[in-house]
Design a protein around this motif. Structure first.
Motif, PDB file in Angstrom:
ATOM      1  N   SER A 104     113.310 106.475  23.813  1.00  0.00           N
ATOM      2  CA  SER A 104     113.775 106.568  22.802  1.00  0.00           C
ATOM      3  C   SER A 104     115.465 106.229  22.746  1.00  0.00           C
ATOM      4  O   SER A 104     115.849 106.865  23.480  1.00  0.00           O
ATOM      5  N   SER A 105     115.646 106.062  21.621  1.00  0.00           N
ATOM      6  CA  SER A 105     117.676 105.083  21.967  1.00  0.00           C
ATOM      7  C   SER A 105     118.262 104.671  22.570  1.00  0.00           C
ATOM      8  O   SER A 105     119.118 104.746  23.008  1.00  0.00           O
ATOM      9  N   LEU A 116     121.553 103.163  24.228  1.00  0.00           N
ATOM     10  CA  LEU A 116     122.870 104.079  26.103  1.00  0.00           C
ATOM     11  C   LEU A 116     122.617 102.539  26.702  1.00  0.00           C
ATOM     12  O   LEU A 116     123.826 103.131  27.535  1.00  0.00           O
ATOM     13  N   LEU A 117     121.919 101.557  26.810  1.00  0.00           N
ATOM     14  CA  LEU A 117     122.071 100.864  27.784  1.00  0.00           C
ATOM     15  C   LEU A 117     123.323  99.342  26.914  1.00  0.00           C
ATOM     16  O   LEU A 117     124.156  99.645  28.161  1.00  0.00           O
ATOM     17  N   ALA A 118     123.679  99.489  26.274  1.00  0.00           N
ATOM     18  CA  ALA A 118     124.118  98.910  25.371  1.00  0.00           C
ATOM     19  C   ALA A 118     126.056  99.417  25.618  1.00  0.00           C
ATOM     20  O   ALA A 118     127.111  99.114  25.971  1.00  0.00           O
ATOM     21  N   LEU A 119     125.795 101.236  25.755  1.00  0.00           N
ATOM     22  CA  LEU A 119     126.721 101.859  25.585  1.00  0.00           C
ATOM     23  C   LEU A 119     127.402 102.030  27.145  1.00  0.00           C
ATOM     24  O   LEU A 119     128.110 101.758  27.600  1.00  0.00           O
ATOM     25  N   HIS A 120     126.695 101.939  28.097  1.00  0.00           N
ATOM     26  CA  HIS A 120     126.832 101.165  29.397  1.00  0.00           C
ATOM     27  C   HIS A 120     126.976 100.248  29.866  1.00  0.00           C
ATOM     28  O   HIS A 120     128.437  99.977  31.135  1.00  0.00           O
ATOM     29  N   GLN A 121     127.220  99.614  29.501  1.00  0.00           N
ATOM     30  CA  GLN A 121     127.525  98.042  29.215  1.00  0.00           C
ATOM     31  C   GLN A 121     129.486  97.802  28.512  1.00  0.00           C
ATOM     32  O   GLN A 121     129.774  96.748  29.130  1.00  0.00           O
ATOM     33  N   GLN A 146     102.597  95.598  23.751  1.00  0.00           N
ATOM     34  CA  GLN A 146     103.497  95.365  22.436  1.00  0.00           C
ATOM     35  C   GLN A 146     102.914  93.121  22.245  1.00  0.00           C
ATOM     36  O   GLN A 146     102.990  92.596  23.412  1.00  0.00           O
ATOM     37  N   SER A 147     103.515  93.021  20.893  1.00  0.00           N
ATOM     38  CA  SER A 147     102.623  91.836  20.319  1.00  0.00           C
ATOM     39  C   SER A 147     103.534  90.659  19.956  1.00  0.00           C
ATOM     40  O   SER A 147     103.805  89.318  20.274  1.00  0.00           O
ATOM     41  N   GLN A 148     104.798  91.872  19.920  1.00  0.00           N
ATOM     42  CA  GLN A 148     105.982  91.473  19.224  1.00  0.00           C
ATOM     43  C   GLN A 148     107.432  91.885  19.847  1.00  0.00           C
ATOM     44  O   GLN A 148     107.788  92.935  20.116  1.00  0.00           O
ATOM     45  N   VAL A 149     108.974  91.368  19.883  1.00  0.00           N
ATOM     46  CA  VAL A 149     109.621  92.413  19.871  1.00  0.00           C
ATOM     47  C   VAL A 149     110.180  92.562  19.296  1.00  0.00           C
ATOM     48  O   VAL A 149     110.184  92.471  17.915  1.00  0.00           O
ATOM     49  N   THR A 150     110.124  94.181  19.154  1.00  0.00           N
ATOM     50  CA  THR A 150     110.291  95.184  18.262  1.00  0.00           C
ATOM     51  C   THR A 150     111.561  96.221  18.880  1.00  0.00           C
ATOM     52  O   THR A 150     111.589  96.061  19.934  1.00  0.00           O
ATOM     53  N   PRO A 151     111.721  96.624  18.490  1.00  0.00           N
ATOM     54  CA  PRO A 151     113.596  98.234  18.035  1.00  0.00           C
ATOM     55  C   PRO A 151     113.025  98.902  19.532  1.00  0.00           C
ATOM     56  O   PRO A 151     113.058  99.229  20.890  1.00  0.00           O
ATOM     57  N   GLU A 152     111.677  99.175  18.876  1.00  0.00           N
ATOM     58  CA  GLU A 152     110.162 100.181  20.832  1.00  0.00           C
ATOM     59  C   GLU A 152     110.057  98.939  21.366  1.00  0.00           C
ATOM     60  O   GLU A 152     110.782  99.654  22.980  1.00  0.00           O
ATOM     61  N   THR A 153     110.453  98.443  21.811  1.00  0.00           N
ATOM     62  CA  THR A 153     110.125  97.395  22.515  1.00  0.00           C
ATOM     63  C   THR A 153     111.168  97.069  22.920  1.00  0.00           C
ATOM     64  O   THR A 153     111.625  97.549  24.738  1.00  0.00           O
ATOM     65  N   LYS A 154     112.710  96.520  22.724  1.00  0.00           N
ATOM     66  CA  LYS A 154     114.198  96.677  22.958  1.00  0.00           C
ATOM     67  C   LYS A 154     114.509  98.087  24.263  1.00  0.00           C
ATOM     68  O   LYS A 154     114.668  98.404  25.035  1.00  0.00           O
ATOM     69  N   ASP A 155     114.157  99.168  23.701  1.00  0.00           N
ATOM     70  CA  ASP A 155     114.241 100.871  23.309  1.00  0.00           C
ATOM     71  C   ASP A 155     113.157 100.435  25.636  1.00  0.00           C
ATOM     72  O   ASP A 155     113.840 101.447  26.089  1.00  0.00           O
ATOM     73  N   GLN A 156     111.503 100.666  25.123  1.00  0.00           N
ATOM     74  CA  GLN A 156     111.382 100.477  26.461  1.00  0.00           C
ATOM     75  C   GLN A 156     112.106  99.354  27.207  1.00  0.00           C
ATOM     76  O   GLN A 156     112.182 100.119  28.492  1.00  0.00           O
ATOM     77  N   ALA A 157     112.279  98.489  27.476  1.00  0.00           N
ATOM     78  CA  ALA A 157     112.280  97.412  28.519  1.00  0.00           C
ATOM     79  C   ALA A 157     114.052  98.160  28.669  1.00  0.00           C
ATOM     80  O   ALA A 157     114.243  98.219  29.913  1.00  0.00           O
ATOM     81  N   ALA A 158     114.739  98.234  27.718  1.00  0.00           N
ATOM     82  CA  ALA A 158     116.077  99.671  28.475  1.00  0.00           C
ATOM     83  C   ALA A 158     115.874 100.692  28.704  1.00  0.00           C
ATOM     84  O   ALA A 158     116.871 100.684  30.039  1.00  0.00           O
ATOM     85  N   TYR A 159     114.997 100.808  29.010  1.00  0.00           N
ATOM     86  CA  TYR A 159     114.777 102.894  29.743  1.00  0.00           C
ATOM     87  C   TYR A 159     114.273 102.348  30.831  1.00  0.00           C
ATOM     88  O   TYR A 159     114.853 102.559  32.059  1.00  0.00           O
TER      89      TYR A 159
END
Length: 140
Positions: A128-129, A133-138, A31-44
């Motif tokens: 994916s998603s 899930l991480l935001a829900l846990h928070q 990845q070169s920039q922050v996308t929703p999939e990038t956020k999903d990957q880091a959260a996973y």
């Protein structure tokens, strides 16, 4: 009645999560920039590390039952980093601190340097998603 054998042990789950973390880190490196999939990957990655750390006590329970205390303690110390990294990564993902995430990912990858994931894996995209899930846990 015959014996029930649990084929989904904590060790197999830890192996599956380790391979998916390695796959996720590979995809994040592309990845070169922050996308929703990038956020999903880091959260996973944060959620998977948390799941690994929660399964450690179940893994060493059999050793402790047989009084292999040294082996159990050694295993716990080998995986102690997982809960610490999970907490830091979770906090960084939720606050969009990508500098901290970029610093943490190579050290996480180094912990899994012996894990091999083939190009023909059947893991799919387990992230994916994961951000939702991480935001829900928070919020809990």
């Amino acid at each position: 009645m015959s014996r029930l054998i649990n084929t989904d042990s904590v060790g197999k789950e830890r192996t599956r999560l380790s391979k998916s973390i390695v796959l996720c880190i590979r995809e994040l490196a592309k990845q070169s920039q922050v996308t929703p999939e990038t956020k999903d990957q880091a959260a996973y990655i944060a959620l998977a590390l948390q799941a690994i750390s929660e399964g450690i006590d179940a893994s060493v329970a059999a050793w402790e039952k047989r009084d292999y205390w040294v082996k159990a303690d050694k295993f716990r110390m080998e995986w102690m980093w997982a809960s610490q990294y999970a907490a830091k990564l979770k906090e960084a993902v939720l606050s969009d601190d990508w500098a901290t995430i970029a610093i943490m990912l190579p050290s996480i990858a180094q912990k899994f340097n012996k894990v091999e994931v083939s190009d023909n894996h059947r893991l799919g995209k387990p992230w994916s998603s994961a951000y939702k899930l991480l935001a829900l846990h928070q919020k809990l």
